[in-house]
Structures are given as C-alpha cells and as structure tokens.
Write an enzyme that holds these catalytic residues in place. Sequence first.
Site, short mmCIF file in Angstrom:
data_model
loop_
_atom_site.label_atom_id
_atom_site.label_comp_id
_atom_site.label_asym_id
_atom_site.label_seq_id
_atom_site.Cartn_x
_atom_site.Cartn_y
_atom_site.Cartn_z
CB ALA A 74 -15.12 -24.57 -18.43
CB THR A 75 -18.40 -21.36 -21.63
OG1 THR A 75 -18.75 -22.70 -21.95
CG2 THR A 75 -18.58 -20.48 -22.85
CG ASN A 154 -14.88 -31.80 -25.10
OD1 ASN A 154 -13.78 -31.29 -25.36
ND2 ASN A 154 -15.92 -31.67 -25.90
CD GLN A 187 -14.95 -33.40 -20.06
OE1 GLN A 187 -15.08 -34.33 -19.26
NE2 GLN A 187 -15.98 -32.92 -20.75
CG HIS A 209 -21.55 -28.83 -15.59
ND1 HIS A 209 -21.98 -29.63 -16.63
CD2 HIS A 209 -20.91 -27.81 -16.17
CE1 HIS A 209 -21.62 -29.08 -17.78
NE2 HIS A 209 -20.96 -27.96 -17.51
CB THR A 248 -23.90 -10.81 -6.36
OG1 THR A 248 -24.18 -9.41 -6.35
CG2 THR A 248 -24.13 -11.39 -4.98
CB CYS A 334 -21.96 -30.33 -28.89
SG CYS A 334 -20.60 -31.20 -28.12
#
Length: 393
Positions: A74-75, A154, A187, A209, A248, A334
Amino acid sequence: MPQRPIYLDCHSTTPVDENVVNAMLPYFTEHFGNASSTSHIYGWEAEAAVKKARETIAAAINASPEEIIFTSGATEANNLAIKGVAETYFSQGQHIITIATEHSAIIDPCNYLKTLGFDITFLPVEKDGTINLDNLEKAIRNDTILVSVMAANNEIGVLQPLAEIGAICRDRSKGESNIIFHSDSAQAIGKIPLDVQAMNIDLMSLTAHKVYGPKGIGALYVRRRKPRVVLAPQQHGGGQERGIRSGTLYTPQIVGFGKAVEIALKNQVKENKFIAQLRQNLWEQISQLEGVYLNGHPTQRLAGNLNLSIEGVDGSALLLGLQPIMAVSSGSACSSTNTAPSHVLTALGHSEKLAYASVRFGIGRFNTEEEINRVAEHFISTVKSLRKQAVMI
Ligand SMILES: *Cc1c(COP(=O)(O)O)cnc(C)c1O
C-alpha cells in the site's frame, strides 16, 4: 521455549493464513516462470496464476481485472496514486485534499509534493475520527485535482463515509476537470464491503499483509472508464502492468494475495461477527476500570479494533507491563525510536499526555475467547498496579 505473548497487533500485520501459504508454495518451485514470458509453458503457468488473482482482487472491489496494478504494497500504491496524479494533472490544478489522520504513506508524499509547489489541505476530523463532509465541500476549489481519504484508520479503526465522499467529488467535477477520489483501503480490503462503482472511487490502494496474506505485495486500482484516470508511472522499465508499474511480477506473492482476499470475502460476515464479539468481551471487561476511554467512533469502526486511552498511568510503563502477556501497539508514533504522541490521537483533540498513554488492540481471525479473557485480566491488573505505584510515589 517460553510462551510467546498473545498476538493482538493485527493492524500492524497479520499472520499468513496456512491456506495462503499452501497456495503460494508451488509458485516458488515448479511454477517459477516469469508471467511476461509468452513463448513457453513456464511463463503461461505464471501468467494464468496472476490472471486468476487479478480477477479475484478486482471482483472484491467491483472493478475489472485490467484496472488492478500490482505493487509492493500500500505504501507504493499510495505513492503511485498521489505522485502519479500530481504529475499528470498539475496543469489542471495543484490543490490536493486529504485528512489529518491518514497513514504516513499518504501524509509524507503529500508533504513532498508541497516542496514542489503543490498546495495540500489536511482536513481536521471530528472528535470521533470521522470526516466532516461540510468541511470537505468547503475545502474543494477550482484547482482541486485530488481528494484522498482512507477507508479505515490503522490506529483507531474508524471507517470513513466513502460513498458520500465519492458523490461529493463527482458532483464537484466539471467537464474534463475531474476531482479524482483516491482511498487508501489497506485496512479495509476483505474486512468491509468495498465497491469502487457504487462509491465513485477512482483510485484505491490495497495490501495483502493486513488480511492474512504475505508482506511485500499490494495493488492500486486505477479507474479506466468514466472517467479514465491517467497516472504518470513512478517506476520505469519493462512496461509490466500496462506501463504504469514496471518490474517482473512477483507471482508467489500475487497468488497469496488473491487467495487471502478470496478467503476473507468468503468468511467476511461470519468472521466480523466473531471478531466483534471478542472485542466486545475485551471492552466490557476493561471498561470496568475507571478513567479508560475508547478512541474513535463507537460503532463506525473495524470489528477488530479497540484503541484506548488510559488515565493515571505512564504509557511506556504500561506497555512494558503488558509485553510479557500480549503483543499490542502503543499510541505513540509507529517507529520505535519516536515517542511523540500519535498524530491520529492528537487529531481527535487529546492532550499529548493522554494520547501517549494509549493502547491499540488489533484482534484477528486466529484469536480466541480464552486469549481475550487472559489479556483482559492482565491488562486490568497491570493498570491497577501502576496506578497504585503512582499514588505511593
Ligand atoms: C499498513 C498500511 C499501509 C502500508 O502498507 P504496506 O503494504 O505495508 O506498504 C498504508 N496505509 C494504511 C492505512 C495501512 O494500514
């Protein structure tokens, strides 16, 4: 080996579902081909697997498969969306609107654009963490090219009214001058219903993830029709992903992402009910303590999120006391070296001190009732003993 603490940090990342791992494994070994190799079966196998995952992920948000651009997470999707729009549409306008409680992967690219001359409005949020739609209406200008609002926060789990925001952006678009609506939905994917058509979303960032898939894979949904969104690529090379994102394709990760989304959608209603029940149980026990406050909207939130501010205890002492039993996050920023209070909690109007004495629980698929009871008991006794110590000092 000593028993490991109970994992309750699912907004940070989730364990990979065993079924996801099993789906991925053959793509490291016998099906190792490059999805862009068109001249042999190794390539065709990889391409077929990527196609299937792309279809699953597209269907999950009511998009079409060509509108899904795989990224490293997502970043990267957020960076591609924000910088890609800025670079393509700067001659139409240089004003971008977002909100104060966004992830740093939105705030930082916006601040970067500011150094290039773009004008960024960071809208404040209400005390419960939701956006004020009147404020959004008022913030839109003739030169606004992009509105970026996250689906689910988040830290505090608050859900934003995406359909209403999408309607406003459509309404205020004029002729060829569209106001593009982007949503960081890292999220939200798999956890709440998402529909890019019904919600008028033009760009949507996703990641695997946070939904029991592997790390290092995500996607950006890029609308192709009504309106067609053109993004300036931020990574050039072999021309994969329609030239928008070269490199790739990481077949095993993509397969895992698809499987994770498939499982999450199949179980969404049942799983949300189960997780919400665990959260309710945790909250009912902990809220017997005095001076404990729930952060964020009481109902408009992710099922697994419980973010609390606790009066009369030191934030780092609390976390230290909790650590042997539970893996949770604090309300500070964080990074482990940064102890500044979270920008999300301060945006809710908390004082710095209260924002710091905060704990984020992220309950997930693999937690149990027994775990929650144990966590509640230890949490309560830790807070009580810290408060007693504070009185004695
Ligand atoms: C986790 C998260 C991100 C970053 O996603 P990665 O895939 O880890 O890069 C971005 N936005 C939100 C809201 C998140 O929760």
